[in-house]
Scaffold this motif. Structure first.
Motif, PDB file in Angstrom:
ATOM      1  N   UNK A   1      46.954  27.124  36.045  1.00 47.14           N
ATOM      2  CA  UNK A   1      48.101  27.488  34.772  1.00 47.14           C
ATOM      3  C   UNK A   1      47.874  28.575  35.230  1.00 47.14           C
ATOM      4  N   UNK A   2      49.231  29.446  34.899  1.00 47.70           N
ATOM      5  CA  UNK A   2      49.183  30.579  35.183  1.00 47.70           C
ATOM      6  C   UNK A   2      50.405  31.253  34.511  1.00 47.70           C
ATOM      7  N   UNK A   3      50.059  31.988  33.593  1.00 52.76           N
ATOM      8  CA  UNK A   3      51.381  32.288  32.355  1.00 52.76           C
ATOM      9  C   UNK A   3      52.312  34.331  33.175  1.00 52.76           C
ATOM     10  N   UNK A   4      52.237  34.319  34.386  1.00 57.97           N
ATOM     11  CA  UNK A   4      52.691  35.790  34.371  1.00 57.97           C
ATOM     12  C   UNK A   4      52.742  35.574  36.025  1.00 57.97           C
ATOM     13  N   UNK A   5      53.517  36.480  36.749  1.00 56.73           N
ATOM     14  CA  UNK A   5      53.908  36.283  38.014  1.00 56.73           C
ATOM     15  C   UNK A   5      52.213  37.150  38.940  1.00 56.73           C
ATOM     16  N   UNK A   6      51.395  38.246  37.896  1.00 52.47           N
ATOM     17  CA  UNK A   6      50.918  38.675  38.348  1.00 52.47           C
ATOM     18  C   UNK A   6      50.069  38.153  39.360  1.00 52.47           C
ATOM     19  N   UNK A   7      50.261  38.528  40.866  1.00 54.41           N
ATOM     20  CA  UNK A   7      49.288  37.818  42.010  1.00 54.41           C
ATOM     21  C   UNK A   7      49.416  36.357  42.306  1.00 54.41           C
ATOM     22  N   UNK A   8      51.080  35.911  42.465  1.00 58.10           N
ATOM     23  CA  UNK A   8      51.131  34.499  42.608  1.00 58.10           C
ATOM     24  C   UNK A   8      51.233  34.474  44.041  1.00 58.10           C
ATOM     25  N   UNK A   9      51.475  34.715  44.597  1.00 55.80           N
ATOM     26  CA  UNK A   9      51.880  35.283  46.486  1.00 55.80           C
ATOM     27  C   UNK A   9      50.244  34.956  46.820  1.00 55.80           C
ATOM     28  N   UNK A  10      49.128  35.478  46.085  1.00 56.67           N
ATOM     29  CA  UNK A  10      47.452  35.076  46.848  1.00 56.67           C
ATOM     30  C   UNK A  10      47.053  33.945  46.091  1.00 56.67           C
ATOM     31  N   UNK A  11      47.578  34.121  44.794  1.00 55.36           N
ATOM     32  CA  UNK A  11      46.930  32.311  43.981  1.00 55.36           C
ATOM     33  C   UNK A  11      47.809  31.137  44.458  1.00 55.36           C
ATOM     34  N   UNK A  12      48.733  30.854  45.334  1.00 54.62           N
ATOM     35  CA  UNK A  12      49.623  30.327  46.394  1.00 54.62           C
ATOM     36  C   UNK A  12      49.214  30.011  47.260  1.00 54.62           C
TER      37      UNK A  12
ATOM     38  N   UNK B   1      60.089  33.803  33.315  1.00 55.18           N
ATOM     39  CA  UNK B   1      58.513  34.352  33.110  1.00 55.18           C
ATOM     40  C   UNK B   1      58.557  35.346  32.342  1.00 55.18           C
ATOM     41  N   UNK B   2      58.072  35.708  31.170  1.00 55.11           N
ATOM     42  CA  UNK B   2      58.123  36.791  30.466  1.00 55.11           C
ATOM     43  C   UNK B   2      59.251  37.020  30.585  1.00 55.11           C
ATOM     44  N   UNK B   3      59.931  38.704  31.023  1.00 49.88           N
ATOM     45  CA  UNK B   3      61.097  38.859  31.301  1.00 49.88           C
ATOM     46  C   UNK B   3      61.032  39.319  32.493  1.00 49.88           C
ATOM     47  N   UNK B   4      60.957  38.115  33.825  1.00 49.81           N
ATOM     48  CA  UNK B   4      61.035  38.154  34.918  1.00 49.81           C
ATOM     49  C   UNK B   4      61.501  37.268  35.077  1.00 49.81           C
ATOM     50  N   UNK B   5      62.221  36.993  36.401  1.00 50.72           N
ATOM     51  CA  UNK B   5      63.307  35.633  36.448  1.00 50.72           C
ATOM     52  C   UNK B   5      62.195  35.280  37.763  1.00 50.72           C
ATOM     53  N   UNK B   6      62.061  33.988  37.651  1.00 53.74           N
ATOM     54  CA  UNK B   6      61.617  33.121  38.425  1.00 53.74           C
ATOM     55  C   UNK B   6      61.636  32.773  39.069  1.00 53.74           C
ATOM     56  N   UNK B   7      63.352  32.500  38.908  1.00 52.86           N
ATOM     57  CA  UNK B   7      63.934  31.890  40.122  1.00 52.86           C
ATOM     58  C   UNK B   7      63.556  33.143  40.850  1.00 52.86           C
ATOM     59  N   UNK B   8      63.731  33.775  41.601  1.00 52.65           N
ATOM     60  CA  UNK B   8      64.101  34.849  42.393  1.00 52.65           C
ATOM     61  C   UNK B   8      62.394  34.807  42.692  1.00 52.65           C
ATOM     62  N   UNK B   9      61.699  34.734  41.929  1.00 52.36           N
ATOM     63  CA  UNK B   9      60.043  34.985  42.508  1.00 52.36           C
ATOM     64  C   UNK B   9      60.050  33.190  43.506  1.00 52.36           C
ATOM     65  N   UNK B  10      60.949  32.289  42.654  1.00 52.58           N
ATOM     66  CA  UNK B  10      60.617  30.712  42.948  1.00 52.58           C
ATOM     67  C   UNK B  10      61.009  30.808  44.502  1.00 52.58           C
TER      68      UNK B  10
END
Length: 227
Positions: free
Chosen positions: A33-44, A58-67
């Motif tokens: 479980x991850x509650x921010x986008x911090x380091x998400x590329x490395x986690x994947x 995700x917080x103030x960030x656009x999850x769709x753009x990162x997805x």
């Protein structure tokens, strides 16, 4: 059977804890479980999940753009969107950028699990995995640590499939000829076989965790004991 790995990205800590507990306890999934986008590329990259569950905000960030970025880099990993936004434009965008499903909140665990099973059951059967390399048997795509290396030719795919099904075991020339041409050894096809294996060897030379070794007069071995 290997534990199914789920990456769940949502800024709701209570929901994350609840979903993680249920999926791990009742379904024996391994959940990160991850509650921010911090380091998400490395986690994947490190986790190499079988499926990703992603909130659209995700917080103030656009999850769709990162997805969308993750889907482009890792097209073979199914991604499910979850959100309290049920407006048509959100759902349409989520599906259009490559999401496999768009699930409304509040989440129903049985519904979520049905989507997880739908998009992972067939996937697990269509991939061969050896030492961080994955071969998609339907698309002929070869990945290393979730990064696409090459779309293999039919000959390359068939030869590598046979070798990956038998790691560290001798695969005879006769077996390869049967797999590639559906008949036993024919001398005039030797050059084509050597060319195919040479191209596959080139794909493994940088990572140095796999190599195709020749067993003189017998066949070939996909060796995982490199170095």
């Amino acid at each position: 059977m290997e534990q199914l790995k789920v990456l769940f990205v949502d800024d709701d800590l209570n929901l994350g804890s609840f979903v993680t507990t249920i999926l791990e306890t009742d379904y024996n999934y391994k959940v990160h479980f991850q509650n921010t986008l911090l380091g998400i590329d490395s986690i994947v990259q490190t986790l190499a999940p079988n499926i990703i569950i992603f909130d659209v905000e995700i917080g103030k960030e656009n999850g769709m753009d990162k997805a969308q970025d993750i889907i482009a880099k890792h097209p073979h990993i199914p991604l499910l969107f979850v959100s309290s936004h049920t407006e048509d434009d959100f759902i349409i965008r989520g599906i259009n950028i490559g999401g496999n499903a768009y699930i409304p909140k509040p989440l129903s665990i049985p519904v979520l699990v049905s989507y997880i099973q739908r998009f992972t059951t067939n996937k697990q059967g269509q991939f061969l995995s050896v030492s961080g390399y994955q071969l998609d048997l339907q698309t002929n795509d070869l990945f290393h640590e979730n990064n696409l290396l090459k779309k293999l030719s039919p000959f390359e795919k068939n030869a590598l499939e046979l070798l990956m099904e038998n790691p560290n075991k001798i695969v005879s020339k006769d077996q390869l000829f049967e797999k590639l041409w559906e008949h036993s050894l024919v001398p005039e096809n030797n050059a084509s076989l050597h060319n195919t294996l040479s191209k596959l060897r080139d794909l493994f030379k940088d990572q140095k965790v796999l190599q195709i070794d020749t067993v003189r007069g017998v066949g070939y071995v996909l060796n995982t004991h490199v170095g």
